[in-house]
Design an enzyme around this catalytic site. Structure first.
Site, mmCIF file in Angstrom:
data_model
loop_
_atom_site.group_PDB
_atom_site.id
_atom_site.type_symbol
_atom_site.label_atom_id
_atom_site.label_comp_id
_atom_site.label_asym_id
_atom_site.label_seq_id
_atom_site.Cartn_x
_atom_site.Cartn_y
_atom_site.Cartn_z
ATOM 1 N N HIS A 25 0.745 -8.691 3.169
ATOM 2 C CA HIS A 25 0.698 -8.008 4.452
ATOM 3 C C HIS A 25 -0.769 -7.836 4.861
ATOM 4 C CE1 HIS A 25 0.695 -4.548 1.516
ATOM 5 N NE2 HIS A 25 -0.418 -4.347 2.186
HETATM 6 C C1 T46 Z 1 -2.483 -2.577 0.185
HETATM 7 C C2 T46 Z 1 -2.313 -3.081 -1.208
HETATM 8 C C3 T46 Z 1 -3.625 -3.364 -1.882
HETATM 9 C C4 T46 Z 1 3.915 5.114 -0.391
HETATM 10 O O1 T46 Z 1 4.921 5.849 -0.372
HETATM 11 N N1 T46 Z 1 2.678 5.616 -0.081
HETATM 12 C C5 T46 Z 1 1.556 4.851 -0.103
HETATM 13 O O2 T46 Z 1 0.468 5.353 0.190
HETATM 14 C C6 T46 Z 1 1.682 3.462 -0.454
HETATM 15 C C7 T46 Z 1 0.456 2.552 -0.468
HETATM 16 C C8 T46 Z 1 2.922 2.967 -0.767
HETATM 17 N N2 T46 Z 1 4.010 3.783 -0.751
HETATM 18 C C9 T46 Z 1 5.319 3.249 -1.171
HETATM 19 C C10 T46 Z 1 5.877 2.189 -0.227
HETATM 20 C C11 T46 Z 1 6.674 1.304 -1.159
HETATM 21 O O3 T46 Z 1 7.972 1.833 -1.325
HETATM 22 O O4 T46 Z 1 5.157 2.592 -2.430
HETATM 23 C C12 T46 Z 1 5.945 1.423 -2.503
HETATM 24 C C13 T46 Z 1 5.072 0.208 -2.833
HETATM 25 O O5 T46 Z 1 4.177 -0.041 -1.724
HETATM 26 P P1 T46 Z 1 3.812 -1.520 -1.242
HETATM 27 O O6 T46 Z 1 4.997 -2.396 -1.346
HETATM 28 O O7 T46 Z 1 3.191 -1.405 0.116
HETATM 29 O O8 T46 Z 1 2.715 -1.944 -2.325
HETATM 30 P P2 T46 Z 1 1.775 -3.217 -2.348
HETATM 31 O O9 T46 Z 1 1.207 -3.283 -3.704
HETATM 32 O O10 T46 Z 1 2.453 -4.439 -1.830
HETATM 33 O O11 T46 Z 1 0.588 -2.871 -1.288
HETATM 34 C C14 T46 Z 1 -0.279 -1.779 -1.510
HETATM 35 C C15 T46 Z 1 -0.545 -1.003 -0.213
HETATM 36 O O12 T46 Z 1 0.693 -0.662 0.421
HETATM 37 C C16 T46 Z 1 -1.378 -1.773 0.776
HETATM 38 O O13 T46 Z 1 -1.883 -0.886 1.755
HETATM 39 O O14 T46 Z 1 -3.428 -2.933 0.861
HETATM 40 O O15 T46 Z 1 -1.519 -2.222 -2.042
#
Ligand code: T46
Length: 137
Positions: free
Chosen positions: A51
């Site tokens: 993303h």
């Molecule tokens: C990025 C990369 C480096 C939350 O509830 N609060 C938060 O602040 C974040 C970041 C995530 N979440 C929840 C949303 C999802 O259910 O945690 C779960 C995993 O998040 P996500 O799928 O977005 O994780 P990544 O590793 O794909 O991405 C993350 C960050 O979201 C993003 O901003 O730049 O790490």
């Protein structure tokens, strides 16, 4: 490094007891930190991210272990191997990112300029390229 992404070296304050790194708003980090999250226990064959963010600035620090962090600004891409805790990867523009090749002990700490907001995420690569073009006009 591609435009919008920068590696920042942190000063290590070391003495005979060990090491310490301090990170302050507008000093080591060019924004006010409003949120911290960390990524750990990620399987080696998993790809995370996929993303971009519209406005969010982030500093990514690999606290332990290693992983590959791919950044793509729509024109160029680069894979950055993160494997130490005295450098941060600063992302300050809409950048497509994908993280992979996590070691089992990898811990990524991310300092962010804003609270969690799903409206700031772009999950389609085509949409990201269109968004980049619209903001670059
Ligand atoms: C990025 C990369 C480096 C939350 O509830 N609060 C938060 O602040 C974040 C970041 C995530 N979440 C929840 C949303 C999802 O259910 O945690 C779960 C995993 O998040 P996500 O799928 O977005 O994780 P990544 O590793 O794909 O991405 C993350 C960050 O979201 C993003 O901003 O730049 O790490």
């Amino acid at each position: 490094m591609i435009e919008g992404v920068q590696k920042i070296k942190f000063e290590i304050h070391g003495d005979h007891r060990g090491s310490l790194i301090a990170i302050e708003n507008f000093k080591e980090i060019p924004f006010v930190v409003k949120r911290l999250y960390y990524i750990f226990n990620t399987s080696e064959n998993v790809v995370r991210g996929k993303h971009a963010h519209k406005k969010l600035q982030q500093m990514v620090i690999c606290m332990s272990g290693s992983c590959d962090f791919m950044v793509d600004n729509g024109d160029e891409k680069e894979v950055i191997h993160l494997d130490n805790n005295h450098e941060g990867l600063y992302i300050n523009k809409p950048i497509w990112r994908e993280m992979s090749k996590f070691s089992s002990d990898c811990v990524l700490v991310v300092l962010a300029s804003d609270i969690y907001d799903t409206e700031d995420y772009i999950y389609s690569y085509d949409e990201f390229v269109t968004y980049k073009r619209s903001v670059n006009k």
